[in-house]
Design an enzyme around this catalytic site. Structure first.
Site, PDB file in Angstrom:
ATOM      1  N   SER A 238       1.032  -2.831  -4.096  1.00  8.14           N
ATOM      2  CA  SER A 238       1.880  -1.656  -4.290  1.00  8.14           C
ATOM      3  C   SER A 238       2.899  -1.557  -3.170  1.00  8.14           C
ATOM      4  O   SER A 238       2.692  -2.088  -2.062  1.00  8.14           O
ATOM      5  CB  SER A 238       1.034  -0.382  -4.296  1.00  8.14           C
ATOM      6  OG  SER A 238       0.631  -0.036  -2.976  1.00  8.14           O
ATOM      7  N   ASP A 239       4.016  -0.897  -3.443  1.00  9.19           N
ATOM      8  CA  ASP A 239       4.834  -0.441  -2.335  1.00  9.19           C
ATOM      9  C   ASP A 239       4.011   0.608  -1.593  1.00  9.19           C
ATOM     10  O   ASP A 239       3.068   1.189  -2.135  1.00  9.19           O
ATOM     11  CB  ASP A 239       6.161   0.133  -2.846  1.00  9.19           C
ATOM     12  CG  ASP A 239       7.263   0.043  -1.811  1.00  9.19           C
ATOM     13  OD1 ASP A 239       6.934  -0.006  -0.607  1.00  9.19           O
ATOM     14  OD2 ASP A 239       8.447   0.016  -2.192  1.00  9.19           O
TER      15      ASP A 239
END
Length: 724
Positions: A238-239
């Site tokens: 994920s960011d």
């Protein structure tokens, strides 16, 4: 060891069987800001990540956004991806990735969070300098070589941001509505091409929503397209702070959650996930799939068992890396105008002469700004230093600031690093053209955004000034009064990372800090002034462009950027960079703004379809400052006798250098609009080197998914010769 994926799976499955639930969960979320949790009893190390793409980030404390502050994390500062794209050179893209991978390995990192792959849909995206181009073919060709270079050092490249992270305004929450054909055929295709051609080991999922669903939790994007249709078996992260729901993230094919807060055990894929498994709401098999992919990544990077003995060692801050930086920077400088052969100045001509350098960007350092792209650079050669060091006492070189940017605070109140607040207020906003407070923008673990060398209103040695307008007027008057006393005048201006930065978008493409007022008056007095602009994307220069005889564009060009610019000005090298994006006359000429609604904080519609950048410009016949692909040299090139070899699918012709100067040119091949496809499309390019007063035959491979059509060849997207 990089073996067949099935062999790696067998080994990973054996390790997986020995893991407890707690150990598996520890491997799929951050245990520090840039590390997961390892399993010491089985010899499984943490997975260590670092921001890119312009170099390996400085070290932070494990759970505080405070730099460690030692002297061992200074690194090579690489040209930004836009600068790499301006080279139009696959080999230089490979060398960029090679340096980044080498230094990441040298710093003990396993995943480097680069390259940025999003297309430059709009000139206003604050993060455009991290991306290659508005064109998918140029982006995928260069990113492919970049990834290969990174991964040659047993380090995983990480394509980002998957997908549609084309604006920073409210990027944490904004919804992107797009036709599926456009999504797949344009914005996702560029990722797929790089996956197919370079096998990147990891991908980062974007913050934003896609058609109402967060990308980090989208089964359509991750499970259906990425995994099932494309067969991607790499690591998906994920960011930082992009995961919102435990069950949805567990069911989506994302493998690891990272964030910016220090409550690591409370991340969505940490204790909340364990509770869902124990209650029967989430099947533990979903966790096994994520852990299996992490173990495969570790095996690919030779991180486990005896494989560690064959994992590559690497230096950082090597002399070779600095030479690579210089070569990449040299290739990226774009000459836009050169009337009356104003350039190059020439070393013989400057003997005993006086040169005045004007402009804050001549004396400004850019490496320590921009969000997660900030670098603790070993050094950075400014344009002023580059000129003075290369002239070496042969001429008198003086400097005047000429204009001033505003003072920008680099930390939030009470000394809190801005990253700690990056998930508040939607994660992004719009710069006002005078810089922006970055207290509320977010990134992949970004820290402070320092601006050494950008002295504020009270830092120039000119006394105390309370009114910025009066101070700029004073600087302008001072510079204009001095120019007649000099043989040569060089102005260096443009943008900086108060404007080009993660977490903020630009409001317009205006040239900030009253530079237009200075340049109009300066060019009236000294029309022979050499103007050099530095920035991450197009600026409006129309107020004075017709008056300017010599104009150079340079993106944020790494630690050797000042030397490369000086070499072009002095004629030590022949510039050969070309623009990887359209330089619009105004932002509204971009289809993302005139047709779509870029910048809307809630819902963005991609109404322009496939017609982004030069495609829209060509179709609507819109005038621009400089077209996509534009760049000139000190040589004089001409294409003749273009033809198309259908058997080999190549464009052929003759290239003549009609000048007395050796040089290089970019041969660009475009597919013309027809009944099958209603837009202009770049389908081939090659950089060709040629001696003075000579002629060669060229042949450019063409990639065309349709397979039939008419083509044109040229040196940019506007001035084309149709191939009969």
């Amino acid at each position: 060891m990089e073996g067949s994926i099935q062999t790696l799976k067998y080994r990973a499955e054996e390790i997986l069987e020995a893991l407890t639930l707690d150990e598996k969960i520890g491997m799929i979320h951050g245990n520090e800001f840039f590390k997961t949790k390892g399993v010491p009893r089985l010899g499984i190390p943490p997975l260590s990540m670092s921001d890119g793409p312009m170099g390996v980030r400085a070290e932070f404390h494990p759970s505080e956004w405070i730099p460690v502050g030692n002297t061992d994390d200074y690194v090579t500062y690489l040209p930004c991806n836009s600068a790499v794209a301006a080279t139009w050179n696959r080999n230089l893209a490979s060398r960029t990735g090679n340096v980044l991978g080498e230094e990441a390995r040298g710093r003990g990192k396993d995943v480097i969070l680069a390259p940025g792959m999003n297309l430059k849909r709009s000139p206003l995206c604050g993060r455009n300098f991290e991306y290659f181009s508005e064109d998918p073919f140029l982006t995928s060709e260069l990113a492919t070589e970049y990834v290969k270079g990174v991964q040659s050092w047993d380090v995983a490249a990480c394509l980002k941001h998957f997908a549609l992270n084309h604006q920073e305004t409210q990027r944490l929450e904004v919804d992107e509505e797009i036709d599926d054909e456009v999504l797949r055929g344009l914005y996702l295709q560029v990722f797929k091409d790089v996956i197919d051609n370079s096998n990147p080991y990891s991908i980062m999922v974007a913050y934003n929503k896609l058609n109402g669903e967060y990308c980090s939790q989208s089964k359509y994007l991750l499970n259906d397209i990425l995994r099932k249709e494309w067969g991607y078996e790499g690591f998906v992260v994920s960011d930082w702070g992009a995961v919102h729901d435990t069950v949805k993230a567990a069911e989506a094919d994302i493998d690891c959650e990272m964030s910016v807060t220090d409550d690591f055990d409370d991340y969505k894929l940490a204790n909340p996930l364990k509770e869902k498994v124990l209650s029967g709401e989430v099947d533990e098999a979903l966790i096994d799939k994520k852990v299996l992919r992490i173990l495969i990544l570790m095996l690919r990077l030779n991180m486990l068992d005896d494989d560690m003995m064959i994992r590559k060692d690497a230096p950082y801050n090597s002399f070779a890396a600095r030479q690579d930086c210089l070569d990449i920077a040299r290739g990226s400088v774009v000459l836009l105008k050169n009337e009356d052969n104003t350039l190059p100045i020439g070393r013989y001509n400057i003997k005993t002469k006086k040169i005045l350098v004007i402009g804050e960007n001549a004396n400004r350092i850019h490496s320590n700004g921009g969000g997660s792209a900030e670098i603790k650079a070993l050094y950075e050669i400014s344009p002023l230093m580059g000129l003075k060091s290369r002239i070496g006492g042969a001429a008198q070189v003086d400097y005047l600031r000429g204009y001033a940017s505003t003072i920008v605070e680099n930390v939030a109140p009470n000394g809190t690093n801005w990253q700690a607040l990056s998930l508040e207020d939607g994660g992004g906003k719009t710069a006002d053209g005078e810089g922006a407070d970055q207290g509320n923008c977010g990134c992949e673990g970004a820290g402070g955004n320092g601006n050494a060398g950008s002295a504020g209103v009270n830092g120039s040695g000119d006394g105390t000034w309370k009114d910025i307008a009066e101070y700029r007027k004073h600087l302008r008057k001072e510079a204009l009064a001095a120019v007649d006393d000099y043989d040569y005048v060089v102005f260096v201006g443009g943008l900086n990372h108060d404007i080009d930065s993660e977490g903020i978008d630009r409001k317009n493409i205006d040239l900030p800090y009253e530079q237009n007022e200075l340049l109009e008056a300066l060019l009236d007095k000294r029309p022979d002034t050499v103007v050099a602009m530095i920035g991450g994307g197009a600026v409006d220069m129309t107020r004075w462009l017709d008056k300017c005889k010599a104009l150079i564009w340079m993106y944020y060009n790494g630690m050797e950027g000042g030397n490369a610019l000086a070499e072009v000005i002095l004629g030590d090298i022949n510039p050969c960079g070309h623009l990887p994006e359209t330089f619009y006359c105004k932002a509204e000429d971009s289809s993302a703004l005139s047709v779509g609604d870029f910048g809307d904080p809630e819902m963005v519609h991609y109404r322009e379809g496939f017609h982004i950048g030069y495609r829209h410009i060509y179709k609507e016949n819109i005038p621009v400052q400089f077209p996509f692909g534009y760049g000139i040299t000190y040589s004089d090139f001409e294409i003749s006798s273009p033809s198309f070899n259908h058997a080999k699918h190549t464009a052929k012709g003759k290239l003549t250098n009609k000048s007395d100067v050796d040089g290089a040119e970019i041969i660009q091949v475009y597919r013309l609009p027809d009944e099958h496809q209603d837009y202009l499309e770049l389908v081939g390019f090659e950089k060709v080197y040629i001696r003075a007063n000579s002629e060669i035959e060229f042949e450019v491979p063409v990639r065309d998914r349709i397979g039939v059509g008419k083509y044109a060849v040229g040196f940019n997207s506007r001035d084309l010769i149709e191939i009969e």
